[in-house]
Design a protein around this motif. Sequence first.
Motif, short mmCIF file in Angstrom:
data_model
loop_
_atom_site.label_atom_id
_atom_site.label_comp_id
_atom_site.label_asym_id
_atom_site.label_seq_id
_atom_site.Cartn_x
_atom_site.Cartn_y
_atom_site.Cartn_z
N UNK A 152 48.31 40.49 42.13
CA UNK A 152 47.37 41.03 41.15
C UNK A 152 46.30 40.03 40.79
N UNK A 153 46.72 38.79 40.57
CA UNK A 153 45.75 37.75 40.20
C UNK A 153 44.78 37.49 41.34
N UNK A 154 45.31 37.46 42.56
CA UNK A 154 44.47 37.23 43.74
C UNK A 154 43.46 38.37 43.90
N UNK A 155 43.93 39.58 43.71
CA UNK A 155 43.07 40.76 43.85
C UNK A 155 41.94 40.72 42.83
N UNK A 156 42.30 40.43 41.58
CA UNK A 156 41.29 40.34 40.53
C UNK A 156 40.28 39.26 40.86
N UNK A 157 40.77 38.10 41.31
CA UNK A 157 39.87 36.99 41.61
C UNK A 157 38.92 37.33 42.75
N UNK A 158 39.46 38.04 43.77
CA UNK A 158 38.60 38.43 44.89
C UNK A 158 37.43 39.27 44.39
N UNK A 159 37.70 40.24 43.52
CA UNK A 159 36.61 41.11 43.06
C UNK A 159 35.67 40.37 42.13
N UNK A 160 36.22 39.49 41.29
CA UNK A 160 35.35 38.75 40.38
C UNK A 160 34.44 37.83 41.17
#
Lengths: 75, 285
Positions: free
Chosen positions: B219-227
Amino acid sequence: MLSLIAEVSGNLGAVGYGLAAIGPGIGIGLIFGNGVQAIARQPEAYGVIRQNMFIGFALAEALALLGFVAPFVFS
Amino acid sequence: MADLITTTVGSGVPPGCHLETKSEQFPDGCGFPAPGVDIFQFEPIVSFHLFGIDFNIGKPILIVFICSVLMLLFFFFAFAKPKLVPTKIQSLGELAYTFIRDQISRETIGKAGDKFIPFLFTLFFFVFFMNVMGIIPFAQFPPSALFVYPVMLAMMVWVTYMYIGMKKQGPVKFFTNMMFPPGVPKGVLGILAPIEFLSNILVRPFTLAVRLMANMFAGHLLLTVFIVASVYLMSFTAVGIIGSTASFVMTVIMTAFEFMIEALQAYIFTLLTASYIAGSLVNEH
């Protein structure tokens, strides 16, 4: 002598995760599909069904998560 | 802009590096700086040496401290001085308590599980607070994405259900009950017994820890990718406007989705703990 007929290029970890997600994807679909069906047939057993549904879901999902973590561990 | 990317991702992007300048000024090394495992490693804020142990207090540990303090404060204000007409925070706490009692404990363990409710309740809230720190501004990192914290919690759960099982069923009977379930044909037992043993002793705590960690990690990785993508694509070109806006919208949607996942993972963690305890309590199993 073996000749190369097909090759996978790019991040192998991503390919591995894709493969690892197939089984759990089918499994989670079955669990929730049948769970919803069971609740529809017997709404009064909602609590028990939902609890067992989540336990099964957690077990099936663990495989996909291992597939996700493994490339990071072995990189 | 480049500074922003560099501070967001760490390194890897040359200054002045945008999508439209990619081919001209930066023929290589100007690609999308996809966040990797390095976003889970933090520089220590405070380092000191005490009793022969090196302490490196980084951001995750600080967040865990804050979680514990917040949890203590919440529990104190919710339950320290109960009133007949509950205050706002007390009714919130009681709502959570009845949820844990009725939806988790009584559903899995039954009436016998009432003495485990404090453990389950604390576990649920600790996991939930740690998870939800992933989307709280300024914290924005779920400590449960680091393997140590789930492992410690899973070890606690493991010790709890092993101890309860051995105390309730007897140290030897606990293992024989676990390995040789009644009503199973003799021939199958040769395969079933080692599988049951491994699944109860090793796989359970391992998957309990890995599930929480991997969910938060992903989840954290996914959020960071989009940010990172929404910052990286930001420019006054068609690709920039569409791509950046889409990434930002995805960030918002994913944040909401993350919140759902975080609550669900805390629930699943507690539910599985309760069911493991229930498995140790049952005699005829």
